[in-house]
Design a protein around this motif. Sequence first.
Motif, PDB file in Angstrom:
ATOM      1  N   GLU A  74       0.858  -1.193   0.000  1.00 46.41           N
ATOM      2  CA  GLU A  74       0.000   0.000   0.000  1.00 46.41           C
ATOM      3  C   GLU A  74       0.892   1.241   0.000  1.00 46.41           C
ATOM      4  O   GLU A  74       1.950   1.256   0.620  1.00 46.41           O
ATOM      5  N   ASP A  75       0.434   2.295  -0.684  1.00 42.29           N
ATOM      6  CA  ASP A  75       1.169   3.558  -0.703  1.00 42.29           C
ATOM      7  C   ASP A  75       1.082   4.220   0.666  1.00 42.29           C
ATOM      8  O   ASP A  75      -0.011   4.470   1.168  1.00 42.29           O
ATOM      9  N   MET A  76       2.218   4.494   1.280  1.00 43.57           N
ATOM     10  CA  MET A  76       2.263   5.101   2.609  1.00 43.57           C
ATOM     11  C   MET A  76       2.820   6.522   2.571  1.00 43.57           C
ATOM     12  O   MET A  76       3.004   7.132   3.612  1.00 43.57           O
ATOM     13  N   GLY A  77       3.112   7.050   1.399  1.00 39.86           N
ATOM     14  CA  GLY A  77       3.645   8.402   1.281  1.00 39.86           C
ATOM     15  C   GLY A  77       5.082   8.394   0.815  1.00 39.86           C
ATOM     16  O   GLY A  77       5.525   7.476   0.125  1.00 39.86           O
ATOM     17  N   ARG A  78       5.837   9.439   1.243  1.00 38.76           N
ATOM     18  CA  ARG A  78       7.246   9.515   0.860  1.00 38.76           C
ATOM     19  C   ARG A  78       8.044  10.149   1.985  1.00 38.76           C
ATOM     20  O   ARG A  78       7.517  10.954   2.762  1.00 38.76           O
ATOM     21  N   VAL A  79       9.312   9.800   2.088  1.00 39.25           N
ATOM     22  CA  VAL A  79      10.195  10.336   3.126  1.00 39.25           C
ATOM     23  C   VAL A  79      10.549  11.776   2.768  1.00 39.25           C
ATOM     24  O   VAL A  79      11.040  12.047   1.670  1.00 39.25           O
ATOM     25  N   VAL A  80      10.274  12.710   3.704  1.00 38.29           N
ATOM     26  CA  VAL A  80      10.579  14.115   3.440  1.00 38.29           C
ATOM     27  C   VAL A  80      11.614  14.694   4.399  1.00 38.29           C
ATOM     28  O   VAL A  80      12.137  15.780   4.157  1.00 38.29           O
ATOM     29  N   ASP A  81      11.911  13.982   5.493  1.00 35.53           N
ATOM     30  CA  ASP A  81      12.920  14.475   6.431  1.00 35.53           C
ATOM     31  C   ASP A  81      13.376  13.327   7.317  1.00 35.53           C
ATOM     32  O   ASP A  81      12.712  12.298   7.404  1.00 35.53           O
ATOM     33  N   VAL A  82      14.511  13.528   7.962  1.00 41.50           N
ATOM     34  CA  VAL A  82      15.063  12.554   8.899  1.00 41.50           C
ATOM     35  C   VAL A  82      15.306  13.286  10.212  1.00 41.50           C
ATOM     36  O   VAL A  82      15.795  14.421  10.216  1.00 41.50           O
ATOM     37  N   ILE A  83      14.949  12.661  11.332  1.00 41.97           N
ATOM     38  CA  ILE A  83      15.102  13.284  12.648  1.00 41.97           C
ATOM     39  C   ILE A  83      16.229  12.576  13.398  1.00 41.97           C
ATOM     40  O   ILE A  83      16.257  11.350  13.474  1.00 41.97           O
ATOM     41  N   VAL A  84      17.170  13.362  13.923  1.00 37.24           N
ATOM     42  CA  VAL A  84      18.276  12.820  14.703  1.00 37.24           C
ATOM     43  C   VAL A  84      18.211  13.385  16.114  1.00 37.24           C
ATOM     44  O   VAL A  84      17.662  14.459  16.337  1.00 37.24           O
ATOM     45  N   ASP A  85      18.789  12.633  17.071  1.00 38.39           N
ATOM     46  CA  ASP A  85      18.837  13.139  18.439  1.00 38.39           C
ATOM     47  C   ASP A  85      20.098  13.979  18.627  1.00 38.39           C
ATOM     48  O   ASP A  85      20.848  14.210  17.664  1.00 38.39           O
ATOM     49  N   ASP A  96       5.492  12.216   4.395  1.00 41.89           N
ATOM     50  CA  ASP A  96       4.360  12.999   3.885  1.00 41.89           C
ATOM     51  C   ASP A  96       3.342  11.968   3.402  1.00 41.89           C
ATOM     52  O   ASP A  96       3.588  11.236   2.439  1.00 41.89           O
ATOM     53  N   PHE A  97       2.208  11.905   4.101  1.00 45.80           N
ATOM     54  CA  PHE A  97       1.235  10.836   3.898  1.00 45.80           C
ATOM     55  C   PHE A  97      -0.102  11.393   3.448  1.00 45.80           C
ATOM     56  O   PHE A  97      -0.553  12.425   3.939  1.00 45.80           O
ATOM     57  N   GLY A  98      -0.733  10.687   2.557  1.00 46.96           N
ATOM     58  CA  GLY A  98      -2.098  11.033   2.137  1.00 46.96           C
ATOM     59  C   GLY A  98      -2.126  12.147   1.115  1.00 46.96           C
ATOM     60  O   GLY A  98      -1.108  12.632   0.655  1.00 46.96           O
ATOM     61  N   GLY A  99      -3.316  12.551   0.781  1.00 42.06           N
ATOM     62  CA  GLY A  99      -3.507  13.642  -0.161  1.00 42.06           C
ATOM     63  C   GLY A  99      -3.277  13.235  -1.600  1.00 42.06           C
ATOM     64  O   GLY A  99      -2.945  12.100  -1.920  1.00 42.06           O
ATOM     65  N   PHE A 100      -3.462  14.219  -2.478  1.00 47.04           N
ATOM     66  CA  PHE A 100      -3.257  14.018  -3.898  1.00 47.04           C
ATOM     67  C   PHE A 100      -2.529  15.228  -4.446  1.00 47.04           C
ATOM     68  O   PHE A 100      -3.005  16.358  -4.287  1.00 47.04           O
ATOM     69  N   LEU A 101      -1.370  15.005  -5.023  1.00 43.98           N
ATOM     70  CA  LEU A 101      -0.535  16.080  -5.557  1.00 43.98           C
ATOM     71  C   LEU A 101      -0.245  17.147  -4.498  1.00 43.98           C
ATOM     72  O   LEU A 101      -0.258  18.347  -4.767  1.00 43.98           O
ATOM     73  N   VAL A 127      10.887   2.291   0.028  1.00 41.16           N
ATOM     74  CA  VAL A 127      11.241   1.855   1.375  1.00 41.16           C
ATOM     75  C   VAL A 127       9.996   1.182   1.937  1.00 41.16           C
ATOM     76  O   VAL A 127       8.876   1.623   1.683  1.00 41.16           O
ATOM     77  N   THR A 128      10.177   0.116   2.719  1.00 42.47           N
ATOM     78  CA  THR A 128       9.035  -0.579   3.305  1.00 42.47           C
ATOM     79  C   THR A 128       8.863  -0.150   4.750  1.00 42.47           C
ATOM     80  O   THR A 128       9.831  -0.116   5.509  1.00 42.47           O
ATOM     81  N   LEU A 129       7.636   0.192   5.131  1.00 42.19           N
ATOM     82  CA  LEU A 129       7.293   0.592   6.491  1.00 42.19           C
ATOM     83  C   LEU A 129       6.556  -0.548   7.167  1.00 42.19           C
ATOM     84  O   LEU A 129       5.552  -1.041   6.645  1.00 42.19           O
ATOM     85  N   GLU A 130       7.035  -0.941   8.326  1.00 36.74           N
ATOM     86  CA  GLU A 130       6.482  -2.083   9.061  1.00 36.74           C
ATOM     87  C   GLU A 130       5.219  -1.688   9.840  1.00 36.74           C
ATOM     88  O   GLU A 130       5.082  -2.001  11.018  1.00 36.74           O
ATOM     89  N   LEU A 131       4.307  -0.992   9.207  1.00 39.27           N
ATOM     90  CA  LEU A 131       3.046  -0.576   9.818  1.00 39.27           C
ATOM     91  C   LEU A 131       1.941  -0.724   8.789  1.00 39.27           C
ATOM     92  O   LEU A 131       2.193  -0.737   7.586  1.00 39.27           O
ATOM     93  N   THR A 132       0.706  -0.777   9.271  1.00 38.62           N
ATOM     94  CA  THR A 132      -0.430  -0.865   8.351  1.00 38.62           C
ATOM     95  C   THR A 132      -0.896   0.533   7.981  1.00 38.62           C
ATOM     96  O   THR A 132      -0.584   1.515   8.663  1.00 38.62           O
ATOM     97  N   LYS A 133      -1.657   0.603   6.929  1.00 36.69           N
ATOM     98  CA  LYS A 133      -2.210   1.888   6.500  1.00 36.69           C
ATOM     99  C   LYS A 133      -3.120   2.468   7.585  1.00 36.69           C
ATOM    100  O   LYS A 133      -3.119   3.671   7.820  1.00 36.69           O
ATOM    101  N   GLU A 134      -3.874   1.620   8.267  1.00 37.15           N
ATOM    102  CA  GLU A 134      -4.770   2.082   9.330  1.00 37.15           C
ATOM    103  C   GLU A 134      -3.972   2.718  10.479  1.00 37.15           C
ATOM    104  O   GLU A 134      -4.389   3.735  11.044  1.00 37.15           O
ATOM    105  N   GLN A 135      -2.836   2.134  10.835  1.00 33.44           N
ATOM    106  CA  GLN A 135      -1.997   2.693  11.889  1.00 33.44           C
ATOM    107  C   GLN A 135      -1.447   4.062  11.481  1.00 33.44           C
ATOM    108  O   GLN A 135      -1.404   4.989  12.288  1.00 33.44           O
ATOM    109  N   VAL A 136      -1.055   4.185  10.248  1.00 34.49           N
ATOM    110  CA  VAL A 136      -0.509   5.457   9.763  1.00 34.49           C
ATOM    111  C   VAL A 136      -1.604   6.517   9.682  1.00 34.49           C
ATOM    112  O   VAL A 136      -1.386   7.672  10.049  1.00 34.49           O
TER     113      VAL A 136
END
Length: 164
Positions: A74-85, A96-101, A127-136
């Motif tokens: 399932e399409d889960m979006g695209r990676v737009v940033d990375v967070i580091v500590d 960035d999840f959901g929407g159209f264009l 990239v594969t995300l180990e979550l379901t669309k409902e969780q996201v």
Amino acid sequence: MRTKNLFTLATVIIVGLYGANSWGESEATAPASPPQDSAAPAMKEPTRPPSVTIIGASEARGVLGRDVRSPAEEDMGRVVDVIVDRQGTVRAAVIDFGGFLGVGSRKIVVDWNALHFGRVANKGDSVTLELTKEQVVAAPEYKEDTPIVVLGAAGSLQPWQFDH
């Protein structure tokens, strides 16, 4: 042959980093340094050169802009940033999840360990995300300068403790 090419590349990089003087050029042929003022601080020790690591072209890829898919494709979006500590350890990715264009989309944060990068040899691979669309869909939206809620695979998150 490939090893020879990598060795030649590493040698060229090292020569460029060290300069000609450290490879046998004598002090007599090096340009004279300007006289130092006795009140000026003593010169610092020369810094060590940086390390050089060569990574094969098929071994590493950038992740920003990569499509993210669920294990069910399932399409889960695209990676737009990375967070580091604060130590520079990668902790999460902003997707960035959901929407159209770009309309109606929202950003969510997922634990870095919930992402799998097995299929990223080509720029078009996802990239594969180990979550379901409902969780996201149920995840809270990410907004900068607010506390970050990180969605992770079951039991994989460690809390962040920062002093303010």
